[in-house]
Design an enzyme around this catalytic site. Sequence first.
Site, PDB file in Angstrom:
ATOM      1  N   ASP A  38     -11.578  -9.177   8.061  1.00 56.11           N
ATOM      2  CA  ASP A  38     -12.483  -8.920   7.006  1.00 56.11           C
ATOM      3  C   ASP A  38     -13.143 -10.128   7.002  1.00 56.11           C
ATOM      4  O   ASP A  38     -14.380  -9.624   7.685  1.00 56.11           O
ATOM      5  CB  ASP A  38     -12.423  -8.002   5.818  1.00 56.11           C
ATOM      6  CG  ASP A  38     -12.569  -7.128   6.074  1.00 56.11           C
ATOM      7  OD1 ASP A  38     -12.821  -5.895   7.578  1.00 56.11           O
ATOM      8  OD2 ASP A  38     -13.076  -5.828   5.254  1.00 56.11           O
TER       9      ASP A  38
ATOM     10  N   TYR B 143       1.038  -1.239  -0.001  1.00 52.39           N
ATOM     11  CA  TYR B 143       0.136   0.103   0.162  1.00 52.39           C
ATOM     12  C   TYR B 143       0.679   1.062   0.128  1.00 52.39           C
ATOM     13  O   TYR B 143       0.688   2.562  -0.678  1.00 52.39           O
ATOM     14  CB  TYR B 143      -0.837   0.188   1.361  1.00 52.39           C
ATOM     15  CG  TYR B 143      -1.490  -1.376   1.034  1.00 52.39           C
ATOM     16  CD1 TYR B 143      -2.197  -2.119  -0.257  1.00 52.39           C
ATOM     17  CD2 TYR B 143      -2.765  -1.237   2.147  1.00 52.39           C
ATOM     18  CE1 TYR B 143      -3.141  -2.739   0.045  1.00 52.39           C
ATOM     19  CE2 TYR B 143      -4.117  -2.330   2.304  1.00 52.39           C
ATOM     20  CZ  TYR B 143      -3.999  -3.345   1.257  1.00 52.39           C
ATOM     21  OH  TYR B 143      -5.496  -3.807   1.246  1.00 52.39           O
TER      22      TYR B 143
ATOM     23  N   LYS C 251       3.730 -15.408   2.121  1.00 53.29           N
ATOM     24  CA  LYS C 251       3.446 -16.417   0.407  1.00 53.29           C
ATOM     25  C   LYS C 251       4.381 -16.433  -0.022  1.00 53.29           C
ATOM     26  O   LYS C 251       5.291 -15.938  -1.144  1.00 53.29           O
ATOM     27  CB  LYS C 251       2.598 -15.599  -0.378  1.00 53.29           C
ATOM     28  CG  LYS C 251       2.216 -16.075  -1.758  1.00 53.29           C
ATOM     29  CD  LYS C 251       1.131 -17.042  -1.620  1.00 53.29           C
ATOM     30  CE  LYS C 251       0.618 -17.854  -3.045  1.00 53.29           C
ATOM     31  NZ  LYS C 251       0.002 -18.841  -2.621  1.00 53.29           N
TER      32      LYS C 251
ATOM     33  N   ASP D 142      -3.169 -17.801   1.292  1.00 56.66           N
ATOM     34  CA  ASP D 142      -4.393 -18.952   0.242  1.00 56.66           C
ATOM     35  C   ASP D 142      -4.793 -19.910   1.925  1.00 56.66           C
ATOM     36  O   ASP D 142      -5.873 -20.447   1.353  1.00 56.66           O
ATOM     37  CB  ASP D 142      -3.672 -19.785  -1.144  1.00 56.66           C
ATOM     38  CG  ASP D 142      -2.642 -20.272  -0.077  1.00 56.66           C
ATOM     39  OD1 ASP D 142      -1.529 -19.802  -0.416  1.00 56.66           O
ATOM     40  OD2 ASP D 142      -1.643 -20.855  -2.051  1.00 56.66           O
TER      41      ASP D 142
ATOM     42  N   ASP E  68      -5.623  -7.382   5.859  1.00 53.91           N
ATOM     43  CA  ASP E  68      -6.461  -6.046   5.659  1.00 53.91           C
ATOM     44  C   ASP E  68      -7.497  -7.761   5.236  1.00 53.91           C
ATOM     45  O   ASP E  68      -8.537  -7.286   5.292  1.00 53.91           O
ATOM     46  CB  ASP E  68      -6.252  -5.101   4.310  1.00 53.91           C
ATOM     47  CG  ASP E  68      -7.126  -4.629   3.887  1.00 53.91           C
ATOM     48  OD1 ASP E  68      -8.585  -4.295   4.687  1.00 53.91           O
ATOM     49  OD2 ASP E  68      -7.080  -3.820   3.165  1.00 53.91           O
TER      50      ASP E  68
END
Length: 360
Positions: A252, A141, A192, A224, A248
């Site tokens: 959620d 970001y 990852k 994943d 992020d």
Amino acid sequence: MSNKIAVLAGDGIGPEIIAEAVKTIHCLQQDFGFEADLEYAAIGGAGYDQSGQPLPAETLEICEQSDAVLFGAIGGPQYDELPRELRPEKGLLNLRSSLSLFSNLRPAILYPQLADASSLKAELVAGLDIMIVRELTGGIYFGQPRGIRELENGERQGFNTLVYAEHEIERIARSALDIAMLRNRRLCSVDKANVLEVSELWREVVNRVAGEYPEVEVSHMYVDNASMQLVRAPKQFDVIVTSNLFGDILSDTAAMLTGSIGMLPSASLDKNGKGLYEPVHGSAPDIAGKGLANPLATILSLALMLRYSLQQPDLADQIEVAVGNVLDQGMRTADIAETSSSVGTSEMGDAVVAALRALA
Ligand code: NAD
């Protein structure tokens, strides 16, 4: 020693829910010997109305001088047409970056009494209590270079950069390990590393820092798989630490496991454990001023503050027990009520205070 708490109510339902958290603080002061000085300041739309800035200089100064910040919510349709720099959201973003709050704590707690609110089977989520620690100020970001460029063949190409320096990984790992020490001492680092070099470094640095915390059992999981495990068997986790982007998304998902946005607290910490504590939800303009808002996410944010910034874990536990007792009594605000009967914001706050007082 008295704790200095900055109280920023903000906009919409902010003042209503903050009033209930302040009632709870007063109860702790009267019945539990808790010492605190509260300083109120304006932020967001309220800051703009007061001084033309979403983060007034005086507000920032009060926050800088405090041990912790209790935050309500910001935003509202009346501010939507303002230039970006003056919008309420900018006040919160600037406050987070001015205070160097890089460690974002997103607990997903599901009180057994509300297990039917989850989209998962009740037995999978009843009693869920996990903590996601998301790196908040680095990663893709913020990474440079970024942009949209034109290639030689005239086609446009969008690009972002996923970068983490060792010191950034080190401090978020340390923050998460400290949190794990205050909980069940299990930490899962999500990355990852099978594809990304930045994740390889992440894993190496997490392992290095973990060496300083022999009591914490550290594991690693690919993102994943983590996203699958969160909806398959979420109770396997205690603390999860991950990067800005993965956090992020995963936080959620974890939030939805609990079914109700009105119940979810959060925190953002700096490297010394100073933090900003706020409900996950926004300013809910649709119900503002009606006395309908659920104040429990804000009251539970206060519990996080006591545990992670003010070194009062016993008081944090008492608040969480009091909230559980209130739910046991069948008290529900409209957002978590299964039937048409529900209580208002201040009745819910009063019930928590009464339940807390009964524990003193
Ligand atoms: P929201 O979280 O404010 O509301 C979403 C829905 O949830 C609404 O129906 C609302 O009534 C309900 N809700 C939220 N909190 C509740 C509570 N405590 N009790 C009962 N019901 C509750 O999100 P939104 O509608 O997308 O955004 C409204 C405003 O809030 C916007 O201006 C947005 O920018 C702002 N916002 C602020 C924050 C923050 O302050 N950190 C976070 C998200 C959104």
